[in-house]
Design a protein around this motif. Structure first.
Motif, PDB file in Angstrom:
ATOM      1  N   LYS A   1      -6.554  -4.026   1.140  1.00  0.00           N
ATOM      2  CA  LYS A   1      -5.146  -3.689   1.366  1.00  0.00           C
ATOM      3  C   LYS A   1      -4.899  -3.521   2.857  1.00  0.00           C
ATOM      4  O   LYS A   1      -5.753  -2.965   3.550  1.00  0.00           O
ATOM      5  CB  LYS A   1      -4.805  -2.365   0.683  1.00  0.00           C
ATOM      6  CG  LYS A   1      -4.822  -2.407  -0.820  1.00  0.00           C
ATOM      7  CD  LYS A   1      -4.271  -1.095  -1.388  1.00  0.00           C
ATOM      8  CE  LYS A   1      -4.384  -1.107  -2.894  1.00  0.00           C
ATOM      9  NZ  LYS A   1      -3.786   0.053  -3.529  1.00  0.00           N
TER      10      LYS A   1
ATOM     11  N   VAL B   1     -10.331  -5.193  -3.713  1.00  0.00           N
ATOM     12  CA  VAL B   1      -9.033  -5.341  -3.061  1.00  0.00           C
ATOM     13  C   VAL B   1      -9.137  -5.023  -1.568  1.00  0.00           C
ATOM     14  O   VAL B   1      -9.850  -4.109  -1.164  1.00  0.00           O
ATOM     15  CB  VAL B   1      -7.991  -4.424  -3.754  1.00  0.00           C
ATOM     16  CG1 VAL B   1      -8.326  -2.967  -3.612  1.00  0.00           C
ATOM     17  CG2 VAL B   1      -6.588  -4.703  -3.247  1.00  0.00           C
TER      18      VAL B   1
ATOM     19  N   TYR C   1      -8.327 -10.425  -2.174  1.00  0.00           N
ATOM     20  CA  TYR C   1      -9.513  -9.843  -2.834  1.00  0.00           C
ATOM     21  C   TYR C   1     -10.773 -10.486  -2.286  1.00  0.00           C
ATOM     22  O   TYR C   1     -10.839 -11.710  -2.165  1.00  0.00           O
ATOM     23  CB  TYR C   1      -9.431 -10.029  -4.357  1.00  0.00           C
ATOM     24  CG  TYR C   1      -8.282  -9.226  -4.916  1.00  0.00           C
ATOM     25  CD1 TYR C   1      -8.478  -7.936  -5.391  1.00  0.00           C
ATOM     26  CD2 TYR C   1      -6.976  -9.723  -4.881  1.00  0.00           C
ATOM     27  CE1 TYR C   1      -7.410  -7.167  -5.844  1.00  0.00           C
ATOM     28  CE2 TYR C   1      -5.899  -8.966  -5.315  1.00  0.00           C
ATOM     29  CZ  TYR C   1      -6.131  -7.694  -5.795  1.00  0.00           C
ATOM     30  OH  TYR C   1      -5.076  -6.929  -6.215  1.00  0.00           O
TER      31      TYR C   1
ATOM     32  N   TYR D   1      -2.038  -8.786  -2.951  1.00  0.00           N
ATOM     33  CA  TYR D   1      -3.111  -8.435  -2.006  1.00  0.00           C
ATOM     34  C   TYR D   1      -4.146  -9.547  -1.968  1.00  0.00           C
ATOM     35  O   TYR D   1      -4.159 -10.445  -2.808  1.00  0.00           O
ATOM     36  CB  TYR D   1      -3.823  -7.148  -2.461  1.00  0.00           C
ATOM     37  CG  TYR D   1      -2.972  -5.907  -2.444  1.00  0.00           C
ATOM     38  CD1 TYR D   1      -2.287  -5.513  -1.295  1.00  0.00           C
ATOM     39  CD2 TYR D   1      -2.877  -5.099  -3.580  1.00  0.00           C
ATOM     40  CE1 TYR D   1      -1.519  -4.348  -1.295  1.00  0.00           C
ATOM     41  CE2 TYR D   1      -2.114  -3.938  -3.579  1.00  0.00           C
ATOM     42  CZ  TYR D   1      -1.431  -3.571  -2.435  1.00  0.00           C
ATOM     43  OH  TYR D   1      -0.675  -2.438  -2.435  1.00  0.00           O
TER      44      TYR D   1
ATOM     45  N   ASP E   1      -1.447  -7.237  -9.816  1.00  0.00           N
ATOM     46  CA  ASP E   1      -2.497  -8.183  -9.413  1.00  0.00           C
ATOM     47  C   ASP E   1      -3.664  -8.164 -10.394  1.00  0.00           C
ATOM     48  O   ASP E   1      -4.288  -9.187 -10.666  1.00  0.00           O
ATOM     49  CB  ASP E   1      -3.044  -7.781  -8.031  1.00  0.00           C
ATOM     50  CG  ASP E   1      -2.339  -8.525  -6.898  1.00  0.00           C
ATOM     51  OD1 ASP E   1      -1.462  -9.352  -7.182  1.00  0.00           O
ATOM     52  OD2 ASP E   1      -2.691  -8.270  -5.725  1.00  0.00           O
ATOM     53  N   THR E   2      -3.978  -6.986 -10.897  1.00  0.00           N
ATOM     54  CA  THR E   2      -5.132  -6.854 -11.793  1.00  0.00           C
ATOM     55  C   THR E   2      -4.843  -7.481 -13.155  1.00  0.00           C
ATOM     56  O   THR E   2      -5.682  -8.179 -13.726  1.00  0.00           O
ATOM     57  CB  THR E   2      -5.503  -5.353 -11.958  1.00  0.00           C
ATOM     58  OG1 THR E   2      -5.685  -4.810 -10.653  1.00  0.00           O
ATOM     59  CG2 THR E   2      -6.762  -5.163 -12.754  1.00  0.00           C
TER      60      THR E   2
ATOM     61  N   PRO F   1       0.814  -1.224   0.000  1.00  0.00           N
ATOM     62  CA  PRO F   1       0.000   0.000   0.000  1.00  0.00           C
ATOM     63  C   PRO F   1       0.847   1.275   0.000  1.00  0.00           C
ATOM     64  O   PRO F   1       0.426   2.297  -0.544  1.00  0.00           O
ATOM     65  CB  PRO F   1      -0.802  -0.104   1.299  1.00  0.00           C
ATOM     66  CG  PRO F   1      -0.833  -1.558   1.621  1.00  0.00           C
ATOM     67  CD  PRO F   1       0.448  -2.134   1.097  1.00  0.00           C
TER      68      PRO F   1
ATOM     69  N   GLU G   1      -1.039  -3.133  -7.156  1.00  0.00           N
ATOM     70  CA  GLU G   1      -2.428  -3.506  -7.478  1.00  0.00           C
ATOM     71  C   GLU G   1      -2.579  -3.747  -8.985  1.00  0.00           C
ATOM     72  O   GLU G   1      -3.315  -4.640  -9.407  1.00  0.00           O
ATOM     73  CB  GLU G   1      -3.375  -2.383  -7.021  1.00  0.00           C
ATOM     74  CG  GLU G   1      -4.824  -2.828  -7.057  1.00  0.00           C
ATOM     75  CD  GLU G   1      -5.797  -1.763  -6.577  1.00  0.00           C
ATOM     76  OE1 GLU G   1      -5.366  -0.810  -5.885  1.00  0.00           O
ATOM     77  OE2 GLU G   1      -6.988  -1.884  -6.909  1.00  0.00           O
TER      78      GLU G   1
ATOM     79  N   MET H   1      -3.753   3.866 -10.664  1.00  0.00           N
ATOM     80  CA  MET H   1      -3.706   2.711  -9.767  1.00  0.00           C
ATOM     81  C   MET H   1      -2.229   2.438  -9.470  1.00  0.00           C
ATOM     82  O   MET H   1      -1.379   2.653 -10.331  1.00  0.00           O
ATOM     83  CB  MET H   1      -4.325   1.509 -10.512  1.00  0.00           C
ATOM     84  CG  MET H   1      -4.381   0.230  -9.738  1.00  0.00           C
ATOM     85  SD  MET H   1      -4.913  -1.147 -10.815  1.00  0.00           S
ATOM     86  CE  MET H   1      -6.671  -1.032 -10.705  1.00  0.00           C
TER      87      MET H   1
ATOM     88  N   GLY I   1      -3.302 -13.140  -8.319  1.00  0.00           N
ATOM     89  CA  GLY I   1      -3.836 -11.776  -8.261  1.00  0.00           C
ATOM     90  C   GLY I   1      -5.341 -11.769  -8.126  1.00  0.00           C
ATOM     91  O   GLY I   1      -5.940 -12.736  -7.630  1.00  0.00           O
ATOM     92  N   ARG I   2      -5.944 -10.695  -8.630  1.00  0.00           N
ATOM     93  CA  ARG I   2      -7.390 -10.487  -8.482  1.00  0.00           C
ATOM     94  C   ARG I   2      -8.210 -11.714  -8.893  1.00  0.00           C
ATOM     95  O   ARG I   2      -9.146 -12.111  -8.210  1.00  0.00           O
ATOM     96  CB  ARG I   2      -7.780  -9.286  -9.356  1.00  0.00           C
ATOM     97  CG  ARG I   2      -9.136  -8.723  -9.099  1.00  0.00           C
ATOM     98  CD  ARG I   2      -9.379  -7.543 -10.016  1.00  0.00           C
ATOM     99  NE  ARG I   2      -8.670  -6.347  -9.602  1.00  0.00           N
ATOM    100  CZ  ARG I   2      -9.138  -5.460  -8.726  1.00  0.00           C
ATOM    101  NH1 ARG I   2     -10.325  -5.643  -8.198  1.00  0.00           N
ATOM    102  NH2 ARG I   2      -8.437  -4.397  -8.395  1.00  0.00           N
TER     103      ARG I   2
ATOM    104  N   ASP J   1       2.000   1.676  -3.605  1.00  0.00           N
ATOM    105  CA  ASP J   1       0.865   2.109  -4.429  1.00  0.00           C
ATOM    106  C   ASP J   1       0.504   3.563  -4.151  1.00  0.00           C
ATOM    107  O   ASP J   1       0.194   4.334  -5.064  1.00  0.00           O
ATOM    108  CB  ASP J   1      -0.356   1.211  -4.174  1.00  0.00           C
ATOM    109  CG  ASP J   1      -0.259  -0.099  -4.950  1.00  0.00           C
ATOM    110  OD1 ASP J   1       0.642  -0.204  -5.799  1.00  0.00           O
ATOM    111  OD2 ASP J   1      -1.066  -1.007  -4.711  1.00  0.00           O
TER     112      ASP J   1
END
Ligand code: NAI
Length: 682
Positions: free
Chosen positions: A587, A585, A580, A578, A534-535, A514, A531, A527, A570-571, A517
């Motif tokens: 965080k 998300v 989800y 992170y 992950d996306t 975080p 993140e 973003m 990831g996501r 980010d």
């Protein structure tokens, strides 16, 4: 309409009918859209002067002579010439005076709105007593000024909250979004929303029988009261702060502040509006956003005059990319045949396309038309008749080569053969072709419906006419084509990669995600890089890195391999860097003690800038403007900073080079300055 007299001006024409209704039509002589420039406003002023002294006028109806709509706003090109805030404020005041004159006319005034009615166009309409709009999908009303780093200046921030209440008005002004005629009617912005065939009739009826007392909306009036404004103002600010920072985008915050202070009182509020927009017009934010607006227009204008009218697209590979490319092309009006070796995946893609069509088009018959245009084609029947063939199969050289060798034999001789590869050089794929100049890269970004940019990848051999045709196609599906040289990572991924790798290096040093980010978001990125990884999917990042490490020698971080080995992608798997929950998300919270060392931002940003300089030096794109535009629309480099090269030039090459040297001495040669700094950033 029986007309008895017409007077023509350069941009306007005035017709008087038998009932003495004056029909004033704007049709700018030097442009195919109506925007308001100095000459249009000067003439308008003269016309209003003469009408105000004519006691025969029954009513004034203002309309457009253009097919493109009513008025798109102020002429943005004129902003560039403004040098000081005082000059800007004075110019704005002149416009305000003209609109005030319109408002003061003693007879009914009616704006008859078709198509775009934006910015200064809507402010003109707001100064009329009545607004009648065509109820069609083409009609859009809004005040998009904040998107250019300014705010409405010709009374919009005063008249709109006065008319529809502060809540609805601020929603429009602070977001810059536009609304349909139906929504505008619902919120009280227009008096009627009628189909085109009734538009003139409705305007005429308001001209001949203007409603005497329009019902007041006390709730709307209350929102503008002196003791209510500070409370609502705090709410608006709170909502704004969640989306943007006042440091980056001061103009919406200024709107709220001005309104809290002066409400909708004329003339104080208008005075404050003019003074405030004057300041905004000369900020770096606004200058950069205006430049980006023109750069985007430049990308949009590519391909004009090229004779290519593709109708049928054949997509091979119905996975993440191919499926979405097919759906997008069908929504944009193309006949699409979709092929995959796994028929089940075609089914999945068609289902996704239905969802996309529903979201984009809303009306049942239009959605049905899209689905009729999109044909599952497991055996590739469409290859023979397609005008353009897009390959989006698995990222394997041999598979792609085999496919293109077959396509060259089967496809129409003038069909475009395009690959969506992210990492394989075109010069390797086209080795199997008899005519290697036929192959081009049309590189979409994921997710296709959301990403506006498409890289047009020019191989060493690619024929010039094929590049031109590919650009035409990309414009026809409403994306922004960016011509780039075929080279590992092309432009966007290549510049993004070192920045993402630096984020992983920071994670490996134990800095919390975080914090990393936040550093990027505070800089203005949409973003943070952790993140974002992950996306995109850590497996996709790893695969791309591994491919690029073959060609560029870039090191693949162990941490990334570990996550992928554990299946934490990831996501999409609910866990990556992170966690989800329901796709959102979660965080770890950072406290006020967790300050962001400036080092973190510098490390992320300087690696990105250094790569951008290298790309410019190597001629990956033709010039710095294209590089900036590619990064803004490709991965969201903060537009208010104007793009990497503009930002670097503004900061000064010397200063940034010094910072790079310091970082190199601490962290090693990944910070070694590219040799292009002196030539490209001076
Ligand atoms: P994917 O694995 O989701 O889809 C590939 C599809 O191709 C699969 O459905 C597979 O069944 C099919 N396929 C494989 N060989 C085939 C053949 N010979 N004939 C017909 N169908 C075949 O892959 P994805 O992610 O959609 O990637 C496709 C291409 O797009 C790759 O070249 C990739 O580098 C590129 N790309 C991927 C992006 C991403 O974020 N996933 C972004 C931009 C480009």
């Amino acid at each position: 309409m029986d007309q008895i007299m017409t007077t023509n001006f350069e941009n306007w024409s005035l017709k008087v009918d038998e009932d003495n209704i004056h029909w004033l039509t704007l049709d700018r002589s030097d442009s195919n859209v109506n925007s308001l420039n100095e000459s249009v406003l000067r003439e308008f002023d003269q016309i209003l002067n003469s009408l105000s002294q004519n006691n025969q006028v029954k009513a004034l109806i203002i309309r457009s002579g253009k097919k493109t709509g009513f008025i798109v706003g102020a002429d943005i090109a004129q902003f560039k010439t403004i040098v000081s805030a005082e000059e800007a404020t004075n110019l704005i005041r002149k416009g305000q005076e003209i609109f005030n004159k319109l408002e003061r006319l003693q007879f009914p005034t009616i704006a008859m709105i078709e198509g775009f009615c934006l910015g200064g166009g809507l402010e003109l309409a707001l100064a009329c007593r009545f607004r009648i709009a065509e109820d069609s999908s083409k009609t859009r009303l809004g005040l998009p000024e904040v998107k250019l780093g300014i705010h409405p200046g010709w009374g919009g921030t005063v008249r709109l909250p006065n008319l529809i209440g502060a809540l609805a008005a601020m929603d429009l002004i602070l977001s810059g979004r536009n609304v349909t005629a139906k929504s505008a009617k619902k919120m009280g912005l227009v008096h009627e929303a009628v189909p085109l065939r009734l538009l003139e009739k409705a305007a005429r009826s308001y001209a001949l029988n203007p409603p005497a007392n329009l019902k007041k909306n006390y709730l709307h009036e209350m929102t503008n009261l002196e003791f209510v404004r500070p409370v609502l103002g705090r709410l608006f600010q709170y909502q704004l702060n969640k989306k943007v920072s006042p440091k980056h985008y001061p103009s919406p915050f200024a709107v709220v502040e001005n309104w809290v202070e002066n409400g909708v009182k004329i003339p104080q509020a208008m005075d404050k509006e003019a003074e405030s927009i004057g300041k905004m017009l000369v900020t770096d934010t606004s200058r950069n956003l205006v430049r980006v607006f023109f750069l985007q227009e430049q990308l949009k204008s590519q391909g004009k005059g090229v004779d290519f009218k593709p109708k049928h697209v054949h997509v091979i590979g119905a996975g993440v990319m191919g499926g979405d490319i097919a759906g997008w092309c069908a929504v944009r009006g193309f006949k699409v045949t979709l092929q995959d070796q796994a028929p089940k995946l075609i089914g999945n893609a068609i289902k996704r396309s239905y969802e996309l069509a529903t979201k984009q088009l809303k009306e049942k018959h239009l959605i049905q038309e899209v689905m009729d245009r999109l044909l599952p084609d497991p055996t590739g029947l469409g290859i023979k008749s397609a005008d353009i063939i897009i390959e989006a199969i698995t990222e394997k050289l041999q598979a792609k080569q085999e496919l293109f060798a077959m396509l060259e034999q089967e496809a129409k001789p003038d069909a475009i053969l395009a690959t969506n590869t992210s990492t394989i050089p075109l010069e390797e794929i086209n080795q199997v072709l008899q005519n290697p100049e036929r192959l081009i890269g049309i590189h979409f970004f994921n997710p296709v419906p959301k990403m506006p940019l498409v890289e047009i990848v020019k191989g060493k051999d690619t024929d010039k006419s094929i590049i031109e045709k590919a650009i035409v196609f990309v414009r026809k599906i409403d994306k922004l084509p960016l011509p780039v040289k075929s080279s590992p990572g092309f432009l966007v991924n290549r510049i993004l990669l070192p920045y993402m790798l630096e984020a992983v290096a920071l994670l490996e040093e134990g800095i919390q995600g975080p914090i990393i980010d936040k550093a990027a978001v505070d800089f203005g990125m949409p973003m943070g890089p952790v993140e974002l990884a992950d996306t995109v999917g850590l497996d996709i990042c790893l695969a791309a890195l591994e491919k690029l490490s073959d060609t560029t020698g870039v090191k693949v971080p162990t941490k990334l391999k570990e996550y992928v080995a554990r299946g934490e992608l990831g996501r999409k798997t609910g866990k990556g860097f992170y966690q989800y929950k329901k796709g959102k998300v979660v965080k770890p919270k950072i406290t006020s003690k967790d300050t962001i060392a400036p080092d973190i931002t510098d490390r992320l940003v300087l690696r990105l800038l250094n790569e951008a300089v290298a790309c410019l030096r190597e001629g990956i794109v033709d010039n710095a403007d294209l590089l900036d535009t590619g990064c803004i629309f490709g991965f969201g480099f903060p537009p208010f900073r104007g793009g990497p090269i503009t930002y670097a030039r503004k900061q000064g090459g010397e200063l940034l080079l010094k910072q790079l040297q310091e970082l190199e001495s601490r962290y090693g040669d990944r910070f070694a300055a590219d040799e292009g700094w002196n030539s490209e950033v001076a």
